[in-house]
Design an enzyme around this catalytic site. Structure first.
Site, PDB file in Angstrom:
ATOM      1  N   LYS A  54       0.836  -1.212   0.000  1.00  8.53           N
ATOM      2  CA  LYS A  54       0.000   0.000   0.000  1.00  8.53           C
ATOM      3  C   LYS A  54       0.863   1.251   0.000  1.00  8.53           C
ATOM      4  O   LYS A  54       0.625   2.189  -0.765  1.00  8.53           O
ATOM      5  CB  LYS A  54      -0.902   0.014   1.246  1.00  8.53           C
ATOM      6  CG  LYS A  54      -2.111  -0.892   1.152  1.00  8.53           C
ATOM      7  CD  LYS A  54      -2.787  -1.043   2.501  1.00  8.53           C
ATOM      8  CE  LYS A  54      -3.852  -2.131   2.424  1.00  8.53           C
ATOM      9  NZ  LYS A  54      -4.310  -2.594   3.734  1.00  8.53           N
ATOM     10  N   GLN A  98      -5.092  -1.375   9.670  1.00  4.80           N
ATOM     11  CA  GLN A  98      -5.018  -2.729   9.106  1.00  4.80           C
ATOM     12  C   GLN A  98      -5.658  -3.745  10.053  1.00  4.80           C
ATOM     13  O   GLN A  98      -5.369  -3.770  11.252  1.00  4.80           O
ATOM     14  CB  GLN A  98      -3.541  -3.084   8.835  1.00  4.80           C
ATOM     15  CG  GLN A  98      -3.326  -4.415   8.171  1.00  4.80           C
ATOM     16  CD  GLN A  98      -3.790  -4.454   6.723  1.00  4.80           C
ATOM     17  OE1 GLN A  98      -3.845  -3.430   6.037  1.00  4.80           O
ATOM     18  NE2 GLN A  98      -4.149  -5.633   6.243  1.00  4.80           N
ATOM     19  N   ASP A 121     -11.532   2.780   4.036  1.00  7.49           N
ATOM     20  CA  ASP A 121     -11.961   1.378   3.995  1.00  7.49           C
ATOM     21  C   ASP A 121     -13.484   1.264   3.874  1.00  7.49           C
ATOM     22  O   ASP A 121     -14.003   0.204   3.517  1.00  7.49           O
ATOM     23  CB  ASP A 121     -11.558   0.664   5.300  1.00  7.49           C
ATOM     24  CG  ASP A 121     -10.290  -0.158   5.161  1.00  7.49           C
ATOM     25  OD1 ASP A 121     -10.050  -0.695   4.065  1.00  7.49           O
ATOM     26  OD2 ASP A 121      -9.568  -0.266   6.164  1.00  7.49           O
TER      27      ASP A 121
HETATM   28  N1  GUN Z   1      -7.090  -6.719   6.133  1.00  6.37           N
HETATM   29  C1  GUN Z   1      -7.315  -7.452   5.017  1.00  6.37           C
HETATM   30  N2  GUN Z   1      -7.984  -6.710   4.111  1.00  6.37           N
HETATM   31  C2  GUN Z   1      -8.160  -5.491   4.652  1.00  6.37           C
HETATM   32  C3  GUN Z   1      -8.762  -4.293   4.188  1.00  6.37           C
HETATM   33  O1  GUN Z   1      -9.297  -4.205   3.080  1.00  6.37           O
HETATM   34  N3  GUN Z   1      -8.736  -3.245   5.053  1.00  6.37           N
HETATM   35  C4  GUN Z   1      -8.173  -3.329   6.279  1.00  6.37           C
HETATM   36  N4  GUN Z   1      -8.215  -2.247   7.058  1.00  6.37           N
HETATM   37  N5  GUN Z   1      -7.603  -4.424   6.742  1.00  6.37           N
HETATM   38  C5  GUN Z   1      -7.590  -5.500   5.928  1.00  6.37           C
END
Ligand code: GUN
Length: 300
Positions: A54, A98, A121
């Protein structure tokens, strides 16, 4: 194989190019650089890989990337203080905590402490409610990526029968809301659904998001249907050598591809779209925060 391959990797490249274009314009015309903050608690290896990816892609499209890496034993109070600081930082337009969080932390509490307009998100209860009532919201990245690919392949989705397999808050439920928003007839199926095969056979669009490797066989698929495979499962692959693994989705690719009209592969389908949509959401959040026009085609 008869199905058209929906190339998520290439599609994600187009989305990133559009994002980069918009970021460049925001800088040139308004002196604004969109900023994304990612908060990682603990050392989960898969999460570390995601977060690194990311950060790299955020910088590649010209945005500011901030990472907060906190110890696995971080207290809820300390984590909430980090989120609060980011909520108040005018250079940060998107915040992602996350998941999963270590067990001693209340995920709902933490997610709902993020300012909804920075919740890239789309997990905050305000955004869930806005999406459910058809109002402008931040939309969860994976379902948004699936929707973009479906719109690109089909044009209009109006009137199509869609079956979403999986009822998670991250994929299944928001995916169903988005398909409903595009006037599909939507069924949410899950592990307790009676006669799942018959339910799936009705679908013009199947979105599989159950987290069970190769669970959907080709004989469940209506000829010509579009299959979107959200699953990312790692299986042992001794035929590739000792200790080797291979990635598979939630659908059995070969048998489904022989029947479907179009299908996303794993890897190279939905996966690359998720981070691309995170970048898109960050630009959208930045534009909204500054009262500027949102980039077209990058939101629901
Ligand atoms: N963990 C796995 N996929 C995601 C996601 O799309 N967002 C977040 N915040 N954590 C994750």
């Amino acid at each position: 194989m008869t199905a058209t391959l929906i190339d998520g990797k290439a599609f994600a490249g187009h989305v990133r190019a559009q994002v980069a274009d918009h970021v460049a314009r925001l800088k040139e015309e308004h002196g604004i650089t969109p900023g994304l903050a990612v908060v990682l608690v603990g050392e989960d290896p898969a999460s570390q890989v995601y977060v690194r990816s990311k950060g790299k892609q955020t910088v590649e499209v010209g945005m500011k990337s901030v990472e907060h890496k906190l110890d696995a034993t971080t207290s809820e109070q300390d984590l909430l203080a980090v989120v609060e600081q980011l909520n108040n930082d005018p250079e940060i337009h998107g915040i992602l905590v996350q998941l999963p969080l270590p067990a001693h932390l209340d995920e709902d509490l933490v997610i709902n402490s993020i300012a909804p307009e920075k919740d890239v998100d789309g997990f905050h209860i305000s955004n869930v409610g806005l999406l459910g009532t058809g109002q402008k919201s931040m939309v969860p990245c994976t379902p948004l990526g699936c929707l973009m690919m479906l719109r690109d392949y089909h044009g209009s989705l109006s009137g199509l029968d869609a079956v979403v397999i999986g009822r998670s808050n991250i994929v299944g439920k928001p995916m169903a809301q988005l398909l409903l928003g595009d006037s599909c007839t939507v069924t949410i199926a899950h592990s307790r659904t009676k006669d799942l095969a018959e339910v799936v056979r009705r679908a013009d669009i199947v979105v599989a998001a159950v987290g069970r490797p190769e669970m959907v066989p080709g004989d469940w698929i209506k000829p010509g249907a579009t299959v979107i495979d959200v699953g990312i499962n790692r299986l042992d692959a001794p035929e590739k050598g000792e200790g080797k693994t291979r990635l598979v989705g939630d659908v059995d690719f070969h048998s489904c591809a022989a029947v479907a009209g179009a299908i996303t592969p794993v890897p190279g389908g939905v996966g690359p779209m998720t981070i691309a949509c995170l970048l898109a959401n960050t630009v959208t959040a930045c534009c909204r925060a500054n009262g500027l026009a949102e980039p077209e085609g990058l939101t629901a």
